[in-house]
Design a protein around this motif. Structure first.
Motif, PDB file in Angstrom:
ATOM      1  N   TYR A   5      -3.918  -3.216   5.701  1.00  0.00           N
ATOM      2  CA  TYR A   5      -4.876  -2.284   6.301  1.00  0.00           C
ATOM      3  C   TYR A   5      -4.880  -0.939   5.577  1.00  0.00           C
ATOM      4  CZ  TYR A   5      -7.104  -4.340  10.408  1.00  0.00           C
ATOM      5  OH  TYR A   5      -7.917  -5.062  11.246  1.00  0.00           O
ATOM      6  N   ARG A   6      -3.735  -0.555   5.035  1.00  0.00           N
ATOM      7  CA  ARG A   6      -3.642   0.699   4.283  1.00  0.00           C
ATOM      8  C   ARG A   6      -3.566   0.460   2.789  1.00  0.00           C
ATOM      9  NH1 ARG A   6      -5.983   3.582   8.094  1.00  0.00           N
ATOM     10  NH2 ARG A   6      -4.631   4.186   9.829  1.00  0.00           N
ATOM     11  N   GLY A   7      -4.067  -0.702   2.345  1.00  0.00           N
ATOM     12  CA  GLY A   7      -4.215  -0.951   0.917  1.00  0.00           C
ATOM     13  C   GLY A   7      -2.927  -1.135   0.151  1.00  0.00           C
ATOM     14  N   PHE A   8      -1.850  -1.494   0.830  1.00  0.00           N
ATOM     15  CA  PHE A   8      -0.566  -1.651   0.155  1.00  0.00           C
ATOM     16  C   PHE A   8      -0.644  -2.692  -0.951  1.00  0.00           C
ATOM     17  CE2 PHE A   8       3.550  -4.042   0.182  1.00  0.00           C
ATOM     18  CZ  PHE A   8       4.310  -3.093  -0.493  1.00  0.00           C
ATOM     19  N   HIS A   9      -1.357  -3.798  -0.708  1.00  0.00           N
ATOM     20  CA  HIS A   9      -1.443  -4.855  -1.716  1.00  0.00           C
ATOM     21  C   HIS A   9      -2.209  -4.380  -2.949  1.00  0.00           C
ATOM     22  CE1 HIS A   9      -4.964  -4.977   0.769  1.00  0.00           C
ATOM     23  NE2 HIS A   9      -5.515  -6.029   0.212  1.00  0.00           N
ATOM     24  N   ILE A  10      -3.246  -3.596  -2.752  1.00  0.00           N
ATOM     25  CA  ILE A  10      -4.021  -3.077  -3.887  1.00  0.00           C
ATOM     26  C   ILE A  10      -3.171  -2.093  -4.692  1.00  0.00           C
ATOM     27  CG2 ILE A  10      -6.132  -1.896  -4.564  1.00  0.00           C
ATOM     28  CD1 ILE A  10      -6.606  -4.591  -3.190  1.00  0.00           C
ATOM     29  N   PHE A  11      -2.468  -1.226  -4.000  1.00  0.00           N
ATOM     30  CA  PHE A  11      -1.611  -0.242  -4.673  1.00  0.00           C
ATOM     31  C   PHE A  11      -0.533  -0.941  -5.499  1.00  0.00           C
ATOM     32  CE2 PHE A  11       2.116   2.631  -4.623  1.00  0.00           C
ATOM     33  CZ  PHE A  11       1.563   3.724  -5.273  1.00  0.00           C
ATOM     34  N   MET A  12       0.131  -1.916  -4.912  1.00  0.00           N
ATOM     35  CA  MET A  12       1.202  -2.608  -5.622  1.00  0.00           C
ATOM     36  C   MET A  12       0.670  -3.315  -6.871  1.00  0.00           C
ATOM     37  SD  MET A  12       4.177  -2.113  -4.248  1.00  0.00           S
ATOM     38  CE  MET A  12       5.153  -3.504  -4.824  1.00  0.00           C
ATOM     39  N   ARG A  13      -0.501  -3.904  -6.779  1.00  0.00           N
ATOM     40  CA  ARG A  13      -1.071  -4.609  -7.927  1.00  0.00           C
ATOM     41  C   ARG A  13      -1.474  -3.645  -9.047  1.00  0.00           C
ATOM     42  NH1 ARG A  13      -4.650  -8.546  -3.944  1.00  0.00           N
ATOM     43  NH2 ARG A  13      -2.938 -10.017  -3.470  1.00  0.00           N
ATOM     44  N   ALA A  14      -1.692  -2.378  -8.708  1.00  0.00           N
ATOM     45  CA  ALA A  14      -2.034  -1.380  -9.725  1.00  0.00           C
ATOM     46  C   ALA A  14      -0.808  -0.834 -10.448  1.00  0.00           C
ATOM     47  CB  ALA A  14      -2.812  -0.227  -9.076  1.00  0.00           C
ATOM     48  N   LEU A  15       0.363  -0.970  -9.845  1.00  0.00           N
ATOM     49  CA  LEU A  15       1.551  -0.298 -10.383  1.00  0.00           C
ATOM     50  C   LEU A  15       2.000  -0.778 -11.759  1.00  0.00           C
ATOM     51  CD1 LEU A  15       3.898   0.343  -7.330  1.00  0.00           C
ATOM     52  CD2 LEU A  15       2.332   1.908  -8.482  1.00  0.00           C
ATOM     53  N   PRO A  16       1.998  -2.075 -12.071  1.00  0.00           N
ATOM     54  CA  PRO A  16       2.479  -2.452 -13.409  1.00  0.00           C
ATOM     55  C   PRO A  16       1.766  -1.726 -14.534  1.00  0.00           C
ATOM     56  CG  PRO A  16       2.337  -4.396 -12.026  1.00  0.00           C
ATOM     57  CD  PRO A  16       1.705  -3.262 -11.244  1.00  0.00           C
ATOM     58  N   GLU A  17       0.455  -1.638 -14.464  1.00  0.00           N
ATOM     59  CA  GLU A  17      -0.287  -0.940 -15.511  1.00  0.00           C
ATOM     60  C   GLU A  17       0.019   0.554 -15.498  1.00  0.00           C
ATOM     61  OE1 GLU A  17      -4.919  -0.258 -16.999  1.00  0.00           O
ATOM     62  OE2 GLU A  17      -4.453  -1.797 -15.516  1.00  0.00           O
ATOM     63  N   VAL A  18       0.150   1.141 -14.299  1.00  0.00           N
ATOM     64  CA  VAL A  18       0.454   2.572 -14.200  1.00  0.00           C
ATOM     65  C   VAL A  18       1.813   2.873 -14.821  1.00  0.00           C
ATOM     66  CG1 VAL A  18       0.920   4.467 -12.599  1.00  0.00           C
ATOM     67  CG2 VAL A  18      -0.987   2.897 -12.166  1.00  0.00           C
ATOM     68  N   LEU A  19       2.821   2.097 -14.482  1.00  0.00           N
ATOM     69  CA  LEU A  19       4.174   2.357 -14.978  1.00  0.00           C
ATOM     70  C   LEU A  19       4.284   2.099 -16.472  1.00  0.00           C
ATOM     71  CD1 LEU A  19       6.234   0.860 -12.028  1.00  0.00           C
ATOM     72  CD2 LEU A  19       5.875   3.278 -12.562  1.00  0.00           C
ATOM     73  N   ALA A  20       3.522   1.121 -16.981  1.00  0.00           N
ATOM     74  CA  ALA A  20       3.527   0.858 -18.418  1.00  0.00           C
ATOM     75  C   ALA A  20       2.923   2.025 -19.181  1.00  0.00           C
ATOM     76  CB  ALA A  20       2.773  -0.437 -18.708  1.00  0.00           C
ATOM     77  N   ALA A  21       1.868   2.608 -18.637  1.00  0.00           N
ATOM     78  CA  ALA A  21       1.193   3.725 -19.305  1.00  0.00           C
ATOM     79  C   ALA A  21       1.949   5.034 -19.152  1.00  0.00           C
ATOM     80  CB  ALA A  21      -0.225   3.880 -18.761  1.00  0.00           C
ATOM     81  N   ARG A  22       2.728   5.174 -18.074  1.00  0.00           N
ATOM     82  CA  ARG A  22       3.435   6.428 -17.795  1.00  0.00           C
ATOM     83  C   ARG A  22       4.930   6.132 -17.662  1.00  0.00           C
ATOM     84  NH1 ARG A  22       0.739   9.979 -19.789  1.00  0.00           N
ATOM     85  NH2 ARG A  22       2.152  11.451 -18.723  1.00  0.00           N
TER      86      ARG A  22
END
Length: 407
Positions: free
Chosen positions: A225-242
């Motif tokens: 409901y608070r988009g936890f699944h969407i956020f988690m799926r975005a993290l690998p790319e975020v952490l790789a870039a930063r």
């Protein structure tokens, strides 16, 4: 006036309004569930907590549960009336748990005011919004309709209602919206303010400050409901870039809204299993539910705050992050658009677009050139429309006093 607040988890949405009315000379009393352990700012009495109720049929179960709580609250009210001669001029309650359903039978002369948080609807809101996590079905919509019964009854009975946002007020049927005043709960902007000296210490001992590259995510529970699944799926790319970024996730592993996973696991475990070794776990910190002071420090120091939500009740964490001067990346859903305008006081991305979310988070962590302007505009939004002491609380007081005793 004699003003009675009724809330199973008092003070609930009324931690400021109840004592403010008492300070103005009104006689304020609160009635709450006997198991409620939250400290109260005003004198409190308790009603018996409901026991689990066996009901026939799924569709009637929710109304039966809420009516049972309403019955116990009414019995507590009757004891106040019969044993102590107590008769309020105004009753203020929350429609969500059924506590107000029978109070006018005890005190027919009292004005009934209710907090109208949200009306469940089968179209245009949370139902059917995310088929992956909450598949749409006829039975699910039937259940949604049945869960609305006590909410409709509560606002029909009321003399007036209050909703914190226009989106939430508009969830109610048009023929009832004339009863609703839109007044936000209010943000204490003097306390929830920018503070570049803020810091927190993580469970492992690592200290984070505003000089660090921090991405925050806050939800009462880590759930779809608070988009936890969407956020988690975005993290690998975020952490790789930063490579220097640290992610702090605040929230419990239970479920506040929606359904639990069918296999009994938490949504956290499910998403961690899905992402697997694509996540740098040394830089992802699950801290559970934080004491308020620690949570406040986090939203003050974070470089980027991410807020995602279904079309549903708006979280205080968004308004508080904005009040703290946060750089907010949020979902482009109706409740969020009431506060955030893309490129003016934050960044909006489509709820389901993982790639767009990753890109927006990376941009913010890298030091978006527009960040100072967006941060200042976010705080101005809260100061100009949601400030507790200058705006929300005076409006709430005026709203209550406008009803007064029936003549």
């Amino acid at each position: 006036m004699k003003i009675l607040f009724v809330h199973q988890n008092f003070p609930g949405q009324f931690p400021h309004l109840a004592p403010a009315l008492a300070m103005r000379g009104h006689e304020v009393l609160a009635m709450t569930d006997e198991k409620n352990q939250r400290p109260s700012p005003v004198k409190t009495v308790r009603y018996k907590a409901p026991e689990p109720v066996e009901t026939n049929g799924v569709l009637g179960r929710s109304y039966s549960d809420f009516a049972e709580r309403g019955l116990l609250a009414a019995r507590g009210a009757r004891a106040l009336r019969d044993r102590h001669g107590y008769v309020p001029d105004v009753i203020i309650g929350h429609t969500g748990w059924g506590e107000t359903l029978f109070l006018q039978e005890i005190w027919p002369s009292a004005r009934l005011l209710v907090y109208a948080e949200l009306m469940y609807r089968t179209q245009g809101h949370d139902v059917g919004f995310d088929p992956e996590m909450h598949p749409d079905s006829d039975e699910g919509r039937f259940l949604t309709v049945s869960r609305s019964a006590h909410l409709l009854q509560g606002i029909v009975q009321a003399d007036g209602a209050i909703s914190p946002t226009r989106y939430q007020a508009d969830s109610f049927p048009p023929e009832l919206q004339g009863k609703i005043s839109v007044i936000h709960d209010g943000i204490d902007t003097a306390r929830v303010c920018p503070n570049r000296e803020a810091w927190i210490e993580l469970p492992g001992g690592k200290r984070l400050t505003s000089g660090d590259e921090v991405l925050s995510f806050v939800s009462r529970s880590l759930e779809p409901y608070r988009g936890f699944h969407i956020f988690m799926r975005a993290l690998p790319e975020v952490l790789a870039a930063r490579p220097d970024a640290h992610v702090v996730l605040v929230g419990g592993e239970d479920v506040s809204y929606g359904s639990r996973p069918r296999d009994g696991r938490s949504w956290k475990d499910i998403l961690l299993d899905e992402i697997g070794d694509r996540l740098d776990h040394s830089r992802v910190h699950f801290v559970g539910r934080l004491p308020y002071a620690h949570y406040l420090s986090l939203i003050q120091l974070t470089r980027v705050h991410c807020y995602l939500t279904y079309p549903f009740v708006l979280s205080w964490s968004l308004t508080e992050a904005m009040s703290a001067g946060g750089y907010v990346v949020a979902s482009n859903t109706a409740p969020v658009r009431e506060l955030i305008r893309d490129g003016e006081n934050g960044r909006l991305v489509p709820f389901f677009d993982v790639a767009a979310l990753s890109e927006a988070l990376i941009r913010g962590l890298a030091g978006d050139a527009d960040a100072p302007r967006l941060r200042q505009a976010a705080r101005r939004t809260i100061l100009s429309g949601y400030d507790l002491h200058r705006l929300s609380l005076p409006r709430q007081i005026e709203w209550v006093e406008s009803f007064g005793p029936m003549r």
